[in-house]
Design a protein around this motif. Structure first.
Motif, short mmCIF file in Angstrom:
data_model
loop_
_atom_site.label_atom_id
_atom_site.label_comp_id
_atom_site.label_asym_id
_atom_site.label_seq_id
_atom_site.Cartn_x
_atom_site.Cartn_y
_atom_site.Cartn_z
N ASN A 6 34.86 30.57 23.53
CA ASN A 6 34.06 30.76 25.10
C ASN A 6 35.01 30.31 25.98
O ASN A 6 35.96 29.48 25.69
CB ASN A 6 33.03 29.71 24.97
CG ASN A 6 32.25 29.84 26.08
OD1 ASN A 6 32.10 30.75 27.01
ND2 ASN A 6 32.15 28.64 26.81
N ASN A 7 35.33 31.18 27.00
CA ASN A 7 36.40 31.10 28.05
C ASN A 7 35.68 30.66 29.31
O ASN A 7 35.13 30.96 29.94
CB ASN A 7 36.79 32.66 28.36
CG ASN A 7 37.60 33.19 27.20
OD1 ASN A 7 38.69 33.01 26.82
ND2 ASN A 7 36.84 33.94 26.56
N VAL A 8 36.31 29.67 29.65
CA VAL A 8 36.05 28.63 30.70
C VAL A 8 36.92 28.81 32.01
O VAL A 8 38.21 28.28 31.69
CB VAL A 8 35.70 27.24 30.45
CG1 VAL A 8 35.18 26.53 31.91
CG2 VAL A 8 34.73 27.13 29.44
N VAL A 47 32.74 47.20 25.76
CA VAL A 47 32.81 45.65 25.83
C VAL A 47 31.39 45.26 25.92
O VAL A 47 30.50 45.44 26.48
CB VAL A 47 33.60 45.06 27.09
CG1 VAL A 47 33.55 43.54 27.23
CG2 VAL A 47 35.00 45.73 27.21
N ALA A 48 31.25 44.15 24.74
CA ALA A 48 29.78 43.42 24.84
C ALA A 48 30.31 41.91 25.21
O ALA A 48 30.75 41.46 24.08
CB ALA A 48 28.98 43.74 23.64
N THR A 49 29.78 41.30 26.05
CA THR A 49 30.05 40.06 26.30
C THR A 49 29.04 39.25 27.09
O THR A 49 27.92 39.82 27.06
CB THR A 49 31.41 39.99 27.06
OG1 THR A 49 31.88 38.30 27.21
CG2 THR A 49 31.51 40.52 28.24
N GLY A 50 29.31 38.54 27.78
CA GLY A 50 28.31 37.63 28.68
C GLY A 50 29.05 36.87 29.83
O GLY A 50 29.97 36.74 29.84
N VAL A 51 28.33 36.58 30.80
CA VAL A 51 28.59 35.50 32.00
C VAL A 51 27.61 34.31 31.76
O VAL A 51 26.35 34.64 31.70
CB VAL A 51 28.80 36.23 33.06
CG1 VAL A 51 30.08 37.09 32.85
CG2 VAL A 51 27.58 36.68 33.65
N GLN A 104 31.49 37.98 21.31
CA GLN A 104 31.88 38.84 22.29
C GLN A 104 32.75 40.13 21.48
O GLN A 104 33.54 39.50 20.64
CB GLN A 104 32.71 38.57 23.52
CG GLN A 104 33.71 37.46 23.30
CD GLN A 104 34.32 36.93 24.36
OE1 GLN A 104 34.05 37.41 25.76
NE2 GLN A 104 35.12 35.81 24.36
N THR A 105 32.94 41.24 21.92
CA THR A 105 33.60 42.39 21.14
C THR A 105 34.26 43.16 22.38
O THR A 105 33.57 43.51 23.29
CB THR A 105 32.84 43.05 20.38
OG1 THR A 105 31.87 43.98 21.21
CG2 THR A 105 32.19 42.38 19.12
N ILE A 106 35.38 43.81 21.98
CA ILE A 106 35.88 45.09 22.61
C ILE A 106 36.58 45.83 21.83
O ILE A 106 37.23 45.73 20.65
CB ILE A 106 37.19 44.34 23.53
CG1 ILE A 106 37.60 45.52 24.34
CG2 ILE A 106 38.38 43.73 22.71
CD1 ILE A 106 38.40 45.26 25.49
N GLU A 153 31.84 31.07 32.86
CA GLU A 153 32.24 31.02 31.30
C GLU A 153 31.61 32.63 30.89
O GLU A 153 30.85 33.01 31.19
CB GLU A 153 31.16 30.07 30.28
CG GLU A 153 31.47 28.62 30.61
CD GLU A 153 30.73 27.89 29.90
OE1 GLU A 153 30.52 28.22 28.75
OE2 GLU A 153 30.10 26.73 30.39
N SER A 154 32.49 32.77 29.73
CA SER A 154 32.30 34.22 29.19
C SER A 154 32.96 34.08 27.89
O SER A 154 33.80 33.87 27.42
CB SER A 154 33.10 35.29 29.67
OG SER A 154 33.06 36.43 29.24
#
Length: 161
Positions: free
Chosen positions: A37-39, A67-71, A152-154, A144-145
């Motif tokens: 988790n990137n803050v 890309v499949a991630t979130g915010v 999450q994937t790329i 955050e993401s």
């Protein structure tokens, strides 16, 4: 009359790398999955750990970025912008006349939302190319993401032209 061509190996006349597949063929795939988790804080883009590198076989190849991630905005009234950078220098969203590829804002409360990006790039090189997800807040607060408890994937696909 039907014809059948059966081969075990295709060998280029001078080298295997000289074999050219038809336009639209997927030449290679690179995938990376992250549970980090990137803050990030602040209004300038900052790189996340979600990234992948591909070395195109041909200078005219296209790279399809998936890309499949979130915010997660962490609070109401704050927005989170997400984009893809090539080689940590070129914001690919700028090529689409926008400063971001994904955006979420929690108007009155915290927003946690999935974000998917699809982008077709033309890097025009046979050198290694890195694609990395960048994130920023619309104010000085934290975003955050992908957010808590999400993977999450790329995925990068080289497509013959």
């Amino acid at each position: 009359m039907a014809s059948t061509l059966t081969v075990d190996t295709i060998v280029g006349a001078t080298a295997a790398s000289k074999v050219k597949l038809p336009a639209g063929a997927i030449l290679q795939t690179v995938n990376y999955v992250s549970t980090t988790n990137n803050v990030k804080s602040g209004t300038s883009y900052s790189g996340t750990d979600l990234q992948a590198t591909i070395t195109p076989k041909y200078v005219d190849s296209k790279i399809l970025i998936l890309v499949a991630t979130g915010v997660d905005t962490n609070t109401g009234g704050r927005g989170a912008n997400i984009t893809v950078y090539r080689d940590n220098t070129t914001n690919l969203a700028i090529n689409n006349n926008s400063p971001y590829m994904g955006y979420g804002i929690g108007h009155s409360s915290r927003l946690q939302v999935s974000t998917n990006i699809m982008y077709l790039d033309s890097p025009a090189t046979t050198s290694a190319v890195n694609y990395r997800i960048y994130l920023k807040s619309t104010d000085s607060g934290q975003v955050e993401s992908p957010g808590t408890y999400q993977n999450q994937t790329i995925t990068l696909l080289e497509i013959a032209q």
